[in-house]
Write an enzyme that holds these catalytic residues in place. Sequence first.
Site, PDB file in Angstrom:
ATOM      1  N   PRO A  92       0.855  -1.292   0.199  1.00 55.52           N
ATOM      2  CA  PRO A  92       0.043  -0.013   0.146  1.00 55.52           C
ATOM      3  C   PRO A  92       0.886   1.275  -0.152  1.00 55.52           C
ATOM      4  CG  PRO A  92      -0.660  -1.441   1.622  1.00 55.52           C
ATOM      5  CD  PRO A  92       0.527  -2.049   1.236  1.00 55.52           C
ATOM      6  N   ALA A  95       1.314   5.003   3.312  1.00 59.39           N
ATOM      7  CA  ALA A  95       0.916   4.123   4.307  1.00 59.39           C
ATOM      8  C   ALA A  95       1.820   4.075   5.379  1.00 59.39           C
ATOM      9  CB  ALA A  95       0.542   2.712   3.876  1.00 59.39           C
ATOM     10  N   GLY A  96       3.032   4.566   5.214  1.00 59.79           N
ATOM     11  CA  GLY A  96       4.116   4.509   6.179  1.00 59.79           C
ATOM     12  C   GLY A  96       5.193   3.220   5.987  1.00 59.79           C
ATOM     13  N   GLY A  98       7.226   2.793   3.350  1.00 61.93           N
ATOM     14  CA  GLY A  98       8.394   3.203   2.585  1.00 61.93           C
ATOM     15  C   GLY A  98       8.342   2.828   0.980  1.00 61.93           C
ATOM     16  N   SER A 100       7.676   5.073  -0.947  1.00 58.26           N
ATOM     17  CA  SER A 100       8.216   6.313  -1.828  1.00 58.26           C
ATOM     18  C   SER A 100       9.871   5.788  -2.057  1.00 58.26           C
ATOM     19  CB  SER A 100       8.109   7.599  -1.327  1.00 58.26           C
ATOM     20  OG  SER A 100       8.670   7.829  -0.096  1.00 58.26           O
ATOM     21  N   ALA A 102      11.242   2.856  -1.858  1.00 64.24           N
ATOM     22  CA  ALA A 102      11.442   1.539  -2.642  1.00 64.24           C
ATOM     23  C   ALA A 102      11.276   2.060  -4.136  1.00 64.24           C
ATOM     24  CB  ALA A 102      10.416   0.603  -2.316  1.00 64.24           C
ATOM     25  N   ASP A 143      14.322   4.674   5.537  1.00 59.84           N
ATOM     26  CA  ASP A 143      13.505   4.142   4.401  1.00 59.84           C
ATOM     27  C   ASP A 143      14.256   3.809   3.284  1.00 59.84           C
ATOM     28  OD1 ASP A 143      11.477   4.983   6.083  1.00 59.84           O
ATOM     29  OD2 ASP A 143      10.214   5.495   4.623  1.00 59.84           O
TER      30      ASP A 143
HETATM   31  O1  PMV Z   1       6.196   7.509   6.814  1.00 60.79           O
HETATM   32  P1  PMV Z   1       7.383   6.839   6.475  1.00 60.79           P
HETATM   33  O2  PMV Z   1       7.373   5.407   6.036  1.00 60.79           O
HETATM   34  O3  PMV Z   1       7.937   7.768   5.462  1.00 60.79           O
HETATM   35  O4  PMV Z   1       8.101   6.606   7.672  1.00 60.79           O
HETATM   36  C1  PMV Z   1       8.671   7.967   8.504  1.00 60.79           C
HETATM   37  C2  PMV Z   1       9.540   7.560   9.644  1.00 60.79           C
HETATM   38  C3  PMV Z   1      10.131   8.711  10.281  1.00 60.79           C
HETATM   39  O5  PMV Z   1      10.911   8.665  11.428  1.00 60.79           O
HETATM   40  C4  PMV Z   1       8.904   9.642  11.113  1.00 60.79           C
HETATM   41  C5  PMV Z   1      10.769   9.950   9.322  1.00 60.79           C
HETATM   42  C6  PMV Z   1      11.987   9.543   9.187  1.00 60.79           C
HETATM   43  O6  PMV Z   1      12.682  10.409   8.258  1.00 60.79           O
HETATM   44  O7  PMV Z   1      12.671   8.335   9.446  1.00 60.79           O
END
Ligand code: PMV
Length: 304
Positions: A92, A95-96, A98, A100, A102, A143
């Site tokens: 997904p 969604a957090g 990673g 972008s 990847a 990421d």
């Molecule tokens: O939302 P994502 O998958 O880009 O993860 C962000 C993780 C943070 O620790 C909030 C920011 C970072 O740059 O590590």
Amino acid sequence: MNASAHGKVILLGEHAVVYGVPALCGALRSGVTVTSQPGDGALVVPAWGVRAYPCLDEGEDLSRAYAAILRALRIDMRAVAGTDFVARFEIPTSAGLGSSAALSVALARALCDAAARQKDPEAIAEAALRAEEVFHGRPSGLDHTVAQQGGFGLFRRGQGLSPLRAPALPLCIGLTGRARDTRGRVARVAALYAEAPEETAACFARIRALVERAAAAVSSGDLPALGAAMNDNQEVLARLEVSCPEIEDMCRLAREAGALGAKLTGGGGGGCVIALAPQGEEAVRRRWAAAGYDSLLTTVGGAA
Ligand code: PMV
């Protein structure tokens, strides 16, 4: 020709990792695949109906990220003008997980292939970081490092990923249905740090202790201790104002359904929740589904 890179899950330590605290994280088996095919130099994302061309100064994030990657790799657009780069997400997006990063790593690899360049890992990492800066502002680098290297371990800003031996850990990933707000939440934590430095530093110190406890728990296979550290990390993240009502709801539902631990993963403000529920994954996913939340099951750690 295909090039790919991993998605990732942060088990503990997001946000604090921006300030030098280690984060415990693992690569997802899947991520993004970029396929090169005859075309006119477009970055194509069929899922979004998008064709983007490199453009450094203006335009959409995708165009600026594409241009930033070309520039960092010192590849002239003319070298790839006969090729399209078609990106397919296996995870997904927004969604957090990673996606972008990847995409950035997979595109950098595909561009090297198309321009008949060596895929130098340092150059790929630098290019992906420049693209991540377009997407996220000032990322910790977690990421794109995990997208590129895969594996499982402790990531430290400026130092990279130290691999950690871990059993295969099945995780439920629940989608809040709301896009995660990494840029906004990172900015909010920075504002909190400026407004209340002592309290915010105490939150980071607490997260550092929890990450250390979690890493030890992973190494010794103590899943209840890992779950407890995840729950405590979620409490601190809520104090840092990076949670949201859906995340809190999903964490509560997961724990009620028997999860040892549940927390947001990634930037927060939306995005995903992870739940550790050994042998009880389907109960957690059923509880989420009954409340209208989609989910998937993944495994981090174990054999690569
Ligand atoms: O939302 P994502 O998958 O880009 O993860 C962000 C993780 C943070 O620790 C909030 C920011 C970072 O740059 O590590």
